[in-house]
Design an enzyme around this catalytic site. Structure first.
Site, mmCIF file in Angstrom:
data_model
loop_
_atom_site.group_PDB
_atom_site.id
_atom_site.type_symbol
_atom_site.label_atom_id
_atom_site.label_comp_id
_atom_site.label_asym_id
_atom_site.label_seq_id
_atom_site.Cartn_x
_atom_site.Cartn_y
_atom_site.Cartn_z
ATOM 1 C CE LYS A 1 51.534 14.767 18.781
ATOM 2 N NZ LYS A 1 51.340 14.172 17.558
ATOM 3 C CD GLN B 1 50.556 15.070 14.224
ATOM 4 O OE1 GLN B 1 51.380 15.263 14.912
ATOM 5 N NE2 GLN B 1 49.230 14.560 14.212
ATOM 6 C CG ASP C 1 53.725 8.420 16.451
ATOM 7 O OD1 ASP C 1 53.010 8.589 17.454
ATOM 8 O OD2 ASP C 1 53.476 8.799 15.300
#
Length: 285
Positions: free
Chosen positions: A51, A95, A118
């Site tokens: 990422k 995460q 997200d």
């Protein structure tokens, strides 16, 4: 047709790099993404590295905050407060999975909805359900729709879609996105009766059930588009192997188009994360 997720993701990153430059030139804004990693889960570390690398490749600012596995929930919430109040941070990603002593729902709720790249915050989920503009949509479902359009063209209207899996991360949001595309949508799962018969009606199958090679060849209508979200590690012939939720070897000759594992939906997930961050920066400008 094998749908090339790597190429689709690369194409999207090229578009995003142009959008980043436009934001810099016109509004003097560089989109910024901060990823928070708690603990030392090896798979999470690989995801975060990818990422960070791809964020920087499209010209965005990428920051990474690493916290020990012993970090308290309150400490993590304090970090998120700071990021919520930092105008240079447009996207925040924590995460997952988190250590067991930290409640994921509490953490997701703490992220400012406008920075929730997200797309897991209840505010963004609600906007998606209501079809409201401004929702940041979960990345994997976005990627599924983009890949389906690679096979079928931009107009999915009237297609019969079956989603196998009902998670908040993939199954439910991808079903809502398919509804927005005017598909007729069935959400199925591992307990659906005669699942094969349900799937045989589908023009589009999205498999997100988390069971290795679950979708069988005789479940697939000839010519159907099959999007495989699953990533399962199995042992075959004494070697570790990554496979999807679809029995790829036997389904591929029947399907009109199919995503491979790896190299299908996975690369699109990170590309759509970058897309959400650019969108969040644009909304904040």
């Amino acid at each position: 047709m094998i749908i090339d997720g790597k190429q689709a993701a690369a194409d999207l990153r090229v578009e995003l790099a142009a959008q980043v430059k436009q934001l810099q030139d016109e509004k003097n804004i560089t989109p910024g993404l901060t990823v928070v990693l708690v603990g030392e889960d090896p798979a999470s570390q690989v995801y975060v590295r990818n990422k960070v690398k791809q964020t920087r490749e499209v010209g965005m600012i990428s920051n990474e905050i690493k916290l020990s596995a012993e970090t308290t929930e309150q400490k993590l919430l304090n970090v998120l407060d700071e990021l919520n109040n930092d105008d240079s941070v447009h996207g925040i990603l924590v995460q997952l999975p988190l250590p067991k002593h930290i409640n994921e729902t509490t953490v997701i709720a703490k992220i400012a909805p406008e920075k929730d790249v997200d797309g897991f915050h209840a505010m963004n989920s609600g906007r998606l359900v209501n079809g409201e503009p401004g929702a940041l949509v979960p990345c994997t479902p976005q990627g599924c729709i983009i890949l389906a359009k690679k096979a079928l063209g931009d107009n999915l209207s009237g297609k019969n879609a079956v989603v196998i899996g009902r998670s908040n991360i993939v199954g439910k949001p991808v079903a809502l996105l398919l509804l927005q595309e005017n598909c007729t949508v069935t959400i199925a799962h591992s307990r659906t009766q005669d699942l094969g018969a349900v799937c045989r009606q589908a023009d589009i199958i999205i498999a997100a059930v988390g069971i290795a090679e679950f979708v069988q060849a005789d479940w697939v209508k000839p010519g159907a588009t099959v999007i495989d979200v699953g990533i399962n590690r199995i042992e075959r012939d004494g070697k570790a192997k990554l496979v999807g939720d679809v029995d790829y070897a036997n389904v591929e000759p029947i399907a009109g188009a199919i995503t491979p594992v790896p190299g299908g939906v996975g690369p699109m997930t990170i590309a759509c994360l970058l897309k959400n961050t650019v969108e969040a920066a644009r909304n904040a400008s």
